[in-house]
Design a protein around this motif. Structure first.
Motif, mmCIF file in Angstrom:
data_model
loop_
_atom_site.group_PDB
_atom_site.id
_atom_site.type_symbol
_atom_site.label_atom_id
_atom_site.label_comp_id
_atom_site.label_asym_id
_atom_site.label_seq_id
_atom_site.Cartn_x
_atom_site.Cartn_y
_atom_site.Cartn_z
ATOM 1 N N SER A 1 -5.639 -0.736 -8.951
ATOM 2 C CA SER A 1 -5.340 -1.836 -8.029
ATOM 3 C C SER A 1 -6.123 -1.600 -6.749
ATOM 4 C CB SER A 1 -3.840 -1.924 -7.728
ATOM 5 O OG SER A 1 -3.441 -0.863 -6.901
ATOM 6 N N SER A 2 -5.859 -2.439 -5.772
ATOM 7 C CA SER A 2 -6.503 -2.263 -4.471
ATOM 8 C C SER A 2 -6.022 -0.983 -3.812
ATOM 9 C CB SER A 2 -6.169 -3.451 -3.562
ATOM 10 O OG SER A 2 -6.634 -4.650 -4.132
ATOM 11 N N ASP A 3 -6.847 -0.469 -2.896
ATOM 12 C CA ASP A 3 -6.474 0.764 -2.189
ATOM 13 C C ASP A 3 -5.458 0.465 -1.084
ATOM 14 O OD1 ASP A 3 -7.966 -0.439 -0.188
ATOM 15 O OD2 ASP A 3 -9.543 1.059 -0.195
ATOM 16 N N VAL A 4 -5.058 1.502 -0.371
ATOM 17 C CA VAL A 4 -4.014 1.385 0.654
ATOM 18 C C VAL A 4 -4.394 0.367 1.726
ATOM 19 C CG1 VAL A 4 -2.740 2.621 2.437
ATOM 20 C CG2 VAL A 4 -3.233 3.749 0.267
ATOM 21 N N SER B 1 -6.664 -2.083 1.808
ATOM 22 C CA SER B 1 -6.786 -3.450 1.301
ATOM 23 C C SER B 1 -5.417 -4.075 1.076
ATOM 24 C CB SER B 1 -7.567 -3.464 -0.012
ATOM 25 O OG SER B 1 -8.862 -2.946 0.182
ATOM 26 N N SER B 2 -4.506 -3.321 0.494
ATOM 27 C CA SER B 2 -3.161 -3.829 0.232
ATOM 28 C C SER B 2 -2.408 -4.101 1.526
ATOM 29 C CB SER B 2 -2.377 -2.828 -0.622
ATOM 30 O OG SER B 2 -2.984 -2.694 -1.886
ATOM 31 N N ASP C 1 -2.280 8.416 -3.859
ATOM 32 C CA ASP C 1 -3.417 9.130 -3.257
ATOM 33 C C ASP C 1 -3.017 10.551 -2.873
ATOM 34 O OD1 ASP C 1 -5.170 6.999 -3.504
ATOM 35 O OD2 ASP C 1 -4.943 6.336 -1.421
ATOM 36 N N GLN D 1 0.420 3.080 -3.351
ATOM 37 C CA GLN D 1 -0.947 3.580 -3.440
ATOM 38 C C GLN D 1 -1.134 4.818 -2.568
ATOM 39 O OE1 GLN D 1 -0.006 0.378 -3.180
ATOM 40 N NE2 GLN D 1 -1.609 -1.031 -3.845
ATOM 41 N N GLY D 2 -0.529 4.811 -1.382
ATOM 42 C CA GLY D 2 -0.614 5.980 -0.502
ATOM 43 C C GLY D 2 0.014 7.199 -1.139
ATOM 44 N N GLY E 1 0.783 -1.229 0.000
ATOM 45 C CA GLY E 1 0.000 0.000 0.000
ATOM 46 C C GLY E 1 0.817 1.283 0.000
ATOM 47 N N PRO F 1 -4.901 8.687 -9.966
ATOM 48 C CA PRO F 1 -5.640 7.429 -9.858
ATOM 49 C C PRO F 1 -4.809 6.232 -10.300
ATOM 50 C CG PRO F 1 -6.545 8.805 -11.620
ATOM 51 C CD PRO F 1 -5.450 9.581 -10.970
ATOM 52 N N TYR F 2 -5.176 5.053 -9.790
ATOM 53 C CA TYR F 2 -4.430 3.838 -10.102
ATOM 54 C C TYR F 2 -5.371 2.652 -10.199
ATOM 55 C CZ TYR F 2 -4.697 3.764 -4.998
ATOM 56 O OH TYR F 2 -5.139 3.837 -3.702
#
Length: 66
Positions: A48-51, A53-54, A40, A36-37, A33, A45-46
């Motif tokens: 995959s799963s969010d922070v 969830s990862s 954010d 992803q963080g 994550g 945008p990306y």
């Protein structure tokens, strides 16, 4: 392609004018994550799963609790 393991790669994500990031990462800092963080925070945008969830998925003990 951008290597997020380098400062130059992270800067390129922030300054590159990308519309969206398709994440193809593996292992710590790739699946936990962190990237992803960062995305954010810079508003990119990306796909995959969010922070959260990862982070939960890479922590096997916590994933079993949930």
């Amino acid at each position: 392609m951008v290597d997020p393991a380098t400062y130059a790669g992270i800067r390129r994500l922030a300054d590159g004018g990308f519309d969206c990031v398709s994440l193809c990462l593996h292992g710590v800092y790739g699946e936990d994550g962190c990237i992803q963080g960062h995305l954010d925070l810079i508003g990119l945008p990306y796909t995959s799963s969010d922070v959260l969830s990862s982070a939960l998925a890479i922590n096997k003990a916590m994933a079993k609790v949930i």
